[in-house]
Design an enzyme around this catalytic site. Structure first.
Site, PDB file in Angstrom:
ATOM      1  N   HIS A  81       0.979  -1.001  -0.051  1.00 19.45           N
ATOM      2  CA  HIS A  81      -0.041   0.086   0.094  1.00 19.45           C
ATOM      3  C   HIS A  81       1.362   1.126   0.424  1.00 19.45           C
ATOM      4  CE1 HIS A  81      -3.726  -2.221   0.246  1.00 19.45           C
ATOM      5  NE2 HIS A  81      -3.558  -2.874   1.590  1.00 19.45           N
TER       6      HIS A  81
ATOM      7  N   ASP B 106      -2.720 -10.156  -2.431  1.00 18.90           N
ATOM      8  CA  ASP B 106      -3.584 -10.033  -1.039  1.00 18.90           C
ATOM      9  C   ASP B 106      -4.714  -9.747  -1.045  1.00 18.90           C
ATOM     10  OD1 ASP B 106      -2.179  -8.779   1.586  1.00 18.90           O
ATOM     11  OD2 ASP B 106      -4.174  -7.741   0.745  1.00 18.90           O
TER      12      ASP B 106
ATOM     13  N   HIS C 222      -6.849  -6.663  -0.080  1.00 20.27           N
ATOM     14  CA  HIS C 222      -6.911  -5.420  -0.549  1.00 20.27           C
ATOM     15  C   HIS C 222      -5.930  -5.389  -1.625  1.00 20.27           C
ATOM     16  CE1 HIS C 222      -7.691  -6.518   3.667  1.00 20.27           C
ATOM     17  NE2 HIS C 222      -8.547  -5.744   3.272  1.00 20.27           N
TER      18      HIS C 222
ATOM     19  N   ASP D 234      -4.669 -13.194   3.375  1.00 23.18           N
ATOM     20  CA  ASP D 234      -5.354 -12.223   3.463  1.00 23.18           C
ATOM     21  C   ASP D 234      -6.867 -12.893   3.279  1.00 23.18           C
ATOM     22  OD1 ASP D 234      -5.110 -10.790   2.691  1.00 23.18           O
ATOM     23  OD2 ASP D 234      -4.863  -9.209   3.055  1.00 23.18           O
TER      24      ASP D 234
END
Length: 347
Positions: A163, A199, A201, A288
């Site tokens: 991120h 991931d 996200h 995740d």
């Protein structure tokens, strides 16, 4: 497979993050990595080493110098404001959004903290810089081994990285380990590098770093940004820009997606990477996607990760793996080791 483990990650332990209007204990915590480390050792999946030393030059190939300077000194500046801050984490409370200037560096620490961040869920602590920098050294060490002939190397580290952008942190990330690895592979002689982000996200930072470049292909399988963090990037119509048009592939999937549909997206991403003719692959390994992850929404199961590892090995590319998210701590070590074992057995 060799693993580079960042012991300095233990120095970064946020107390609280802002989540849905509340200050809650951080989901991103030290035992995430420790449980993976214990499982790798228990299965004897390869040597585990400390990262090699590097200066900051490879970091500056990805991140701006003023951002790196801020991260390096931020904790000392936070303490200088008030010695009592030693018992608190630094969290931003305002940001320069559309129409505000970002070219002028404020003297006020709180203003600079907001300038270089994009959420209130990423606490900056006494050990954040050391941990993030140690993580980047793990990624660079993995690159060095792969360039020397290893088929694969794993950077087991936290905080995660995908991120983090050129000049901002957020989503628990400070330095973008996957982007640093991809750039180091390019600088080490790989003409074309692909980054595959799995991931839950979207890797907004990695996408933004390479969005206009034709030499690094970015593919991401993630929760639909219409409902899932980080919200503002990750849509399917983001295909790159300028010279990088066509070198960005987003495959957003709805909450509740299980392995059969997820695997179809993986096949599509790998087909695109093969079409790009990449010389090396960087895997942003977020775990995740697991069905019991507390802040995510896919439905992958333990044994699915064996199959993912086997599929990645079948691509035949040298691979650098950087550890990203995954917050179901009790299962995290098992799931991560399953993927790496699946890769090793197939390779």
């Amino acid at each position: 497979m060799i693993t580079f483990y960042n012991a300095s990650h233990l120095r970064h332990q946020g107390r609280l993050e802002m989540f849905r209007g509340e200050l809650l204990p951080c989901f991103e915590r030290a035992d995430r990595v420790e449980t993976v480390l214990a499982e790798l050792r228990a299965r004897r999946l390869g040597p585990i080493e400390a990262p090699e030393p590097f200066d900051d030059a490879p970091l500056a190939r990805v991140h701006t110098q003023r951002y790196l300077d801020f991260l390096r000194t931020a904790w000392q500046e936070w303490i200088a404001l008030d010695p009592a801050n030693a018992g608190k984490d630094a969290l931003p409370s305002f940001w320069p959004i559309r129409g505000f200037r970002s070219d002028r560096l404020p003297d006020n620490f709180a203003a600079r903290l907001g300038l270089f961040s994009f959420d209130a869920g990423t606490p900056l602590t006494a050990g954040s810089w050391a941990a993030a920098r140690g993580g980047a050294c793990c990624a660079l060490s993995a690159v060095r081994r792969v360039l020397a002939g290893e088929r694969a190397a794993f950077a087991l580290t936290r905080p995660p990285g995908h991120h983090a952008g050129v000049d901002f942190f957020g989503g628990y990330c400070f330095l973008n380990n996957a982007a640093i690895a991809a750039q180091a592979l390019r600088d080490g002689g790989a003409a074309r590098v692909a980054v595959l982000d799995i991931d839950y996200h979207h890797g907004n930072g990695t996408q933004a770093i390479f969005y206009e470049r034709p030499d690094v292909f970015f593919a991401s399988i993630h929760g639909d940004p219409r409902t899932e963090y980080p919200f503002y990037l990750g849509h399917a119509d983001e295909r790159g820009a300028g010279a990088g048009l066509g070198c960005n592939l987003n495959l957003p999937l709805p909450r509740g997606t299980a392995y059969p549909e997820w695997q179809q997206a993986l096949a599509q991403a790998l087909q695109a990477i093969n079409g790009f003719c990449a010389d090396a692959l960087v895997l942003s390994l977020g775990m995740d996607t697991f069905e019991h992850d507390p802040i995510s929404g896919f439905r992958l199961k333990r044994d699915d990760y064996y199959r993912i590892g086997e599929t990645l090995a079948a691509q035949g590319l040298p691979i650098v793996i950087t550890f990203e998210g995954g917050y179901a701590v009790d299962e995290l070590g098992i799931n991560t080791a399953n993927l790496l074992q699946g890769f090793e057995q197939a390779a």
